[in-house]
Scaffold this motif. Structure first.
Motif, PDB file in Angstrom:
ATOM      1  N   GLY A 226       0.820  -1.202   0.000  1.00  0.00           N
ATOM      2  CA  GLY A 226       0.000   0.000   0.000  1.00  0.00           C
ATOM      3  C   GLY A 226       0.857   1.256   0.000  1.00  0.00           C
ATOM      4  N   TYR A 227       0.205   2.421  -0.062  1.00  0.00           N
ATOM      5  CA  TYR A 227       0.958   3.668  -0.138  1.00  0.00           C
ATOM      6  C   TYR A 227       1.897   3.903   1.026  1.00  0.00           C
ATOM      7  N   GLY A 228       1.489   3.376   2.196  1.00  0.00           N
ATOM      8  CA  GLY A 228       2.325   3.593   3.366  1.00  0.00           C
ATOM      9  C   GLY A 228       3.349   2.492   3.575  1.00  0.00           C
ATOM     10  N   ARG A 229       3.594   1.667   2.558  1.00  0.00           N
ATOM     11  CA  ARG A 229       4.453   0.484   2.748  1.00  0.00           C
ATOM     12  C   ARG A 229       5.850   0.830   3.246  1.00  0.00           C
ATOM     13  N   ILE A 230       6.347   2.012   2.832  1.00  0.00           N
ATOM     14  CA  ILE A 230       7.702   2.363   3.273  1.00  0.00           C
ATOM     15  C   ILE A 230       7.727   2.912   4.691  1.00  0.00           C
ATOM     16  N   SER A 231       6.537   3.081   5.293  1.00  0.00           N
ATOM     17  CA  SER A 231       6.477   3.641   6.641  1.00  0.00           C
ATOM     18  C   SER A 231       6.317   2.588   7.724  1.00  0.00           C
ATOM     19  N   VAL A 232       6.568   1.330   7.375  1.00  0.00           N
ATOM     20  CA  VAL A 232       6.471   0.258   8.368  1.00  0.00           C
ATOM     21  C   VAL A 232       7.895  -0.197   8.686  1.00  0.00           C
ATOM     22  N   PRO A 233       8.503   0.398   9.720  1.00  0.00           N
ATOM     23  CA  PRO A 233       9.929   0.136   9.959  1.00  0.00           C
ATOM     24  C   PRO A 233      10.234  -1.323  10.292  1.00  0.00           C
ATOM     25  N   TYR A 234       9.261  -2.043  10.845  1.00  0.00           N
ATOM     26  CA  TYR A 234       9.533  -3.426  11.252  1.00  0.00           C
ATOM     27  C   TYR A 234       9.206  -4.449  10.155  1.00  0.00           C
ATOM     28  N   ALA A 235       8.880  -3.957   8.953  1.00  0.00           N
ATOM     29  CA  ALA A 235       8.584  -4.894   7.860  1.00  0.00           C
ATOM     30  C   ALA A 235       9.888  -5.509   7.337  1.00  0.00           C
ATOM     31  N   ASP A 236       9.810  -6.810   6.994  1.00  0.00           N
ATOM     32  CA  ASP A 236      10.984  -7.467   6.422  1.00  0.00           C
ATOM     33  C   ASP A 236      11.137  -7.109   4.957  1.00  0.00           C
ATOM     34  N   LYS A 237      10.013  -6.729   4.343  1.00  0.00           N
ATOM     35  CA  LYS A 237      10.028  -6.505   2.907  1.00  0.00           C
ATOM     36  C   LYS A 237       8.840  -5.629   2.517  1.00  0.00           C
ATOM     37  N   CYS A 238       8.984  -4.869   1.445  1.00  0.00           N
ATOM     38  CA  CYS A 238       7.855  -4.122   0.873  1.00  0.00           C
ATOM     39  C   CYS A 238       7.517  -4.723  -0.486  1.00  0.00           C
ATOM     40  N   VAL A 239       6.241  -4.903  -0.743  1.00  0.00           N
ATOM     41  CA  VAL A 239       5.790  -5.405  -2.044  1.00  0.00           C
ATOM     42  C   VAL A 239       4.669  -4.472  -2.494  1.00  0.00           C
ATOM     43  N   THR A 240       4.597  -4.153  -3.776  1.00  0.00           N
ATOM     44  CA  THR A 240       3.553  -3.218  -4.213  1.00  0.00           C
ATOM     45  C   THR A 240       2.165  -3.834  -4.053  1.00  0.00           C
ATOM     46  N   GLU A 241       1.162  -2.974  -3.895  1.00  0.00           N
ATOM     47  CA  GLU A 241      -0.206  -3.452  -3.703  1.00  0.00           C
ATOM     48  C   GLU A 241      -0.748  -4.151  -4.944  1.00  0.00           C
ATOM     49  N   ILE A 242      -0.157  -3.881  -6.105  1.00  0.00           N
ATOM     50  CA  ILE A 242      -0.629  -4.539  -7.331  1.00  0.00           C
ATOM     51  C   ILE A 242      -0.325  -6.041  -7.244  1.00  0.00           C
ATOM     52  N   THR A 243       0.900  -6.367  -6.917  1.00  0.00           N
ATOM     53  CA  THR A 243       1.290  -7.777  -6.745  1.00  0.00           C
ATOM     54  C   THR A 243       0.491  -8.411  -5.607  1.00  0.00           C
ATOM     55  N   CYS A 244       0.342  -7.684  -4.482  1.00  0.00           N
ATOM     56  CA  CYS A 244      -0.365  -8.250  -3.316  1.00  0.00           C
ATOM     57  C   CYS A 244      -1.843  -8.498  -3.599  1.00  0.00           C
ATOM     58  N   HIS A 245      -2.500  -7.556  -4.277  1.00  0.00           N
ATOM     59  CA  HIS A 245      -3.922  -7.769  -4.588  1.00  0.00           C
ATOM     60  C   HIS A 245      -4.097  -8.969  -5.511  1.00  0.00           C
ATOM     61  N   GLY A 246      -3.182  -9.110  -6.483  1.00  0.00           N
ATOM     62  CA  GLY A 246      -3.248 -10.258  -7.392  1.00  0.00           C
ATOM     63  C   GLY A 246      -3.119 -11.562  -6.621  1.00  0.00           C
ATOM     64  N   ARG A 247      -2.094 -11.628  -5.773  1.00  0.00           N
ATOM     65  CA  ARG A 247      -1.815 -12.829  -4.979  1.00  0.00           C
ATOM     66  C   ARG A 247      -2.951 -13.118  -3.993  1.00  0.00           C
ATOM     67  N   GLY A 248      -3.411 -12.056  -3.320  1.00  0.00           N
ATOM     68  CA  GLY A 248      -4.476 -12.202  -2.323  1.00  0.00           C
ATOM     69  C   GLY A 248      -5.776 -12.668  -2.958  1.00  0.00           C
ATOM     70  N   ALA A 249      -6.116 -12.089  -4.115  1.00  0.00           N
ATOM     71  CA  ALA A 249      -7.371 -12.453  -4.781  1.00  0.00           C
ATOM     72  C   ALA A 249      -7.352 -13.918  -5.203  1.00  0.00           C
ATOM     73  N   CYS A 250      -6.208 -14.402  -5.702  1.00  0.00           N
ATOM     74  CA  CYS A 250      -6.103 -15.817  -6.096  1.00  0.00           C
ATOM     75  C   CYS A 250      -6.425 -16.718  -4.902  1.00  0.00           C
ATOM     76  N   HIS A 251      -5.912 -16.325  -3.729  1.00  0.00           N
ATOM     77  CA  HIS A 251      -6.132 -17.117  -2.517  1.00  0.00           C
ATOM     78  C   HIS A 251      -7.597 -17.058  -2.088  1.00  0.00           C
ATOM     79  N   ILE A 252      -8.158 -15.856  -2.043  1.00  0.00           N
ATOM     80  CA  ILE A 252      -9.536 -15.679  -1.569  1.00  0.00           C
ATOM     81  C   ILE A 252     -10.541 -16.352  -2.507  1.00  0.00           C
ATOM     82  N   PHE A 253     -10.346 -16.167  -3.821  1.00  0.00           N
ATOM     83  CA  PHE A 253     -11.334 -16.660  -4.772  1.00  0.00           C
ATOM     84  C   PHE A 253     -10.977 -18.049  -5.330  1.00  0.00           C
ATOM     85  N   GLY A 254      -9.891 -18.626  -4.825  1.00  0.00           N
ATOM     86  CA  GLY A 254      -9.526 -19.998  -5.198  1.00  0.00           C
ATOM     87  C   GLY A 254      -9.320 -20.217  -6.683  1.00  0.00           C
TER      88      GLY A 254
END
Lengths: 257, 384
Positions: free
Chosen positions: A64-92
């Motif tokens: 998401g837009y604030g992805r760079i503001s999470v200091p304890y994150a191991d990694k940042c991934v754009t929301e485009i990739t995440c929505h694609g991946r998440g939707a595949c999981h949710i909608f099977g």
């Protein structure tokens, strides 16, 4: 147990998902992003600690837009990739098209074999986004979800301005003319649907499953209108607004620690 | 975020520009003739043969836009606005030192802007035909090259001889070869040089007024990079390799080119005016010089030409030769010809060449950096 955490800090809302190693959802958090992404990220961490997350056995991916503001994150991934991946999981499904209508932008994402193949995103303009709906709802003195329910009973009005500021003036003149609220609401939803459909025209939707994610996914009337205009079935479910966070949590699962 | 590795003696574009300003001032004080140019279509050999120095005028910088918008419409390509704004405010020292400008009627926005620029300083506009294959287009353009030559001659009260033209053609062909060889370092995988450095060196070298010195510098640098590749890079894994296409990118080098590399990919080539587009195509040294110049310059693959088949060929070749994984097209806001050609390019790159394609539309401001980063980041993620 391993905690795979996905944090999606959007322009309006921050969504957090915690998955266990079997990809089951342990926790869902939803809160307004507020003015400081850093403070929001900190509040999320405290909340997760209270919920019993063991940080020594956790992997965090921020999106998401604030992805760079999470200091304890191991990694940042754009929301485009995440929505694609998440939707595949949710909608099977491994092949689908995601329509993500978020706070400040609308994205259409094509996924083949669980990998993002193409995407379209609106320019720096809020037409056809959640923000557009929110501003119009404010002008009509209703909540966004009420606007969508009202729209179902309206018709006959179209809002031609693509710019949110001009569209607001257009709505104000419709109010001044005594137009029924339902009809104006119809015009607002119609405007979003048209904008999204124009974007969709640039991608090949016909042979894939279409899913609606993001903050507006629970507005059933909007989903129905999209189906009608696109001429294709559009699926949605309550967890779809967490699609970005789920995608991020799935990415966290892939991090070796 | 990984910092781009740059050599210790790396000269940034603003530094190069500042040095060039002092160098040009010195040349002017010695009484040297100076002609400003904007575009790849400008036959620089005509300027060289007039014993004049040709200098690329500023066409970048957000700070040049407000002054331009007092005269030009807001909804116009930032490159055109910055060109005019830089000139009218004297922010562009090269325009300030130019005796005249040699321009061409490339796009509608530019040619109308030149009408205003001419009020500030003599601007000779060469009329390009709208397509290179139209009947009589070649002869028409040849006449325009003659007219440009005559205008320079009249302006300075000199004669441009055939001998001088032939000399200039030979020198510029050698320069083309040196620039091309430098760009072609990008073919090496993994690339031993960042696209940011590559692009900066080339744009900065437009200000190297001594062509012989420039050729020597580029040849040396190219040899160093090839050696560095063999000693440090060969056989190592490569990041995703990106080819840039579309509008000139020197105005968005920090916003787009540098960001792509910070986000995890390598920019290995440019299929635009900032790249080897024109350099691969030397001027025929055996023909009558005016005819040879006319033929060469009409082959530039800009989207203002309709149709523009050369761009497909150039893209195709560069995708293969530079082992490209994805194409990112940069379209400057309100550049109609590139914006329209974009869909055809997407189809060509994805269907014919089978690799992903991303088109971004932007301007010189930083207001859309967030959206641009998300697009670039997602594109690089999908390249794996």
């Amino acid at each position: 147990m391993r905690y795979n955490i996905g944090i999606d800090i959007g322009s309006t809302c921050a969504k957090t998902i915690v998955l266990d190693e079997n990809k089951n959802i342990l926790h869902r958090l939803l809160q307004p992003t507020g003015w400081s992404s850093v403070e929001t990220a900190e509040a999320i961490r405290e909340k997760l600690t209270q919920l019993g997350v063991d940080w020594d056995r956790a992997a965090v991916v921020a999106t998401g837009y604030g992805r760079i503001s999470v200091p304890y994150a191991d990694k940042c991934v754009t929301e485009i990739t995440c929505h694609g991946r998440g939707a595949c999981h949710i909608f099977g499904s491994e092949d689908l098209t995601v329509i993500d209508i978020g706070g400040q932008d609308t994205k259409l994402i094509c996924v083949d074999d669980s990998v993002v193949k193409d995407f379209i995103m609106n320019d720096k303009c809020s037409a056809g986004t959640g923000r557009f709906l929110e501003i119009m709802a404010n002008t009509l003195a209703v909540k966004p979800e009420e606007l969508c329910s009202l729209a179902a009973h309206g018709g006959g009005v179209s809002i031609s301005s693509m710019c949110t500021v001009f569209a607001e003036s257009e709505v104000i003149s419709l109010i001044g003319r005594g137009e029924k609220k339902e009809n104006i609401a119809f015009g607002v939803v119609d405007s979003i649907v048209k904008k999204v459909s124009t974007q969709a025209g640039r991608l090949n939707l016909k042979d894939s499953k279409v899913c609606l994610t993001g903050g507006l996914c629970e507005f059933d009337y909007l989903r129905q209108r999209l189906e009608k205009t696109l001429g294709i079935s559009v699926e949605a479910c309550p967890d779809a607004r967490y699609a970005g966070a789920i995608g991020a949590a799935l990415s966290a699962a892939a991090i070796r620690k | 975020m990984p910092e781009i590795k740059l050599p210790e003696d790396f000269v940034t574009y603003p530094e190069a520009r500042k040095k060039a300003f002092m160098a040009l001032k010195a040349l002017k004080e010695q009484g040297r003739r100076v002609v400003g140019i904007f575009c790849t279509y400008a036959p620089q050999e005509l300027i060289d043969a007039a014993d004049a120095t040709s200098v690329s005028l500023c066409a970048i910088g957000e700070e040049n836009i407000p002054a331009a918008e007092k005269v030009l419409p807001k909804n116009l390509c930032p490159l055109i606005k910055a060109s005019y704004g830089g000139a009218v405010t004297d922010h562009c020292p090269f325009f300030y030192f130019s005796d005249m400008v040699l321009a061409e009627s490339t796009c509608d926005g530019k040619k109308k802007m030149y009408e205003y620029l001419d009020k500030l300083k003599h601007t000779h506009v060469m009329q390009l035909p709208p397509g290179r294959d139209g009947r009589g287009a070649q002869e028409y353009w040849r006449q325009e090259v003659v007219a440009a030559k005559e205008d320079i001659e009249n302006f300075y009260g000199i004669t441009i001889t055939e001998e001088k033209l032939r000399e200039a053609i030979k020198l510029r062909n050698r320069e083309r070869k040196a620039i091309l060889d430098y760009y072609e370092v990008g073919r090496l995988k993994p690339s031993p040089i960042s696209g940011y450095e590559l692009n900066t060196v080339i744009t900065s070298n437009e200000y190297a007024f001594d062509i012989e010195k420039k050729i020597a510098f580029l040849e040396k640098r190219t040899a160093e990079l090839v050696e560095k590749y063999h000693s440090e890079y060969e056989g190592k894994p490569s990041r995703p390799r990106i080819l840039i296409s579309g509008c000139p990118t020197h105005g968005v080098i920090d916003k787009v080119i540098k960001r792509i590399e910070e986000l995890g990919a390598d920019v290995v080539g440019f299929e635009n005016c900032c790249g080897p587009r024109e350099k691969k195509d030397p001027v025929d040294e055996t023909k009558d010089p005016i005819t040879a110049l006319a033929e060469k310059y009409l082959r530039v693959n800009c989207s203002v030409m309709s149709p523009n088949p050369g761009r497909y060929e150039a893209l195709s070749e560069q995708i293969d030769d530079y082992q490209v994984d994805g194409v990112i097209e940069v379209v400057l806001m309100a550049c109609h010809t590139y914006a329209i050609e974009s869909e055809a390019m997407k189809q060509f790159v994805t269907k014919e060449k089978g690799i992903p394609f991303l088109s971004i539309t932007t301007d010189y401001s930083t207001t859309d950096q967030g959206q641009i980063d998300t697009r670039l980041g997602a594109f690089i993620e999908l390249l794996g």
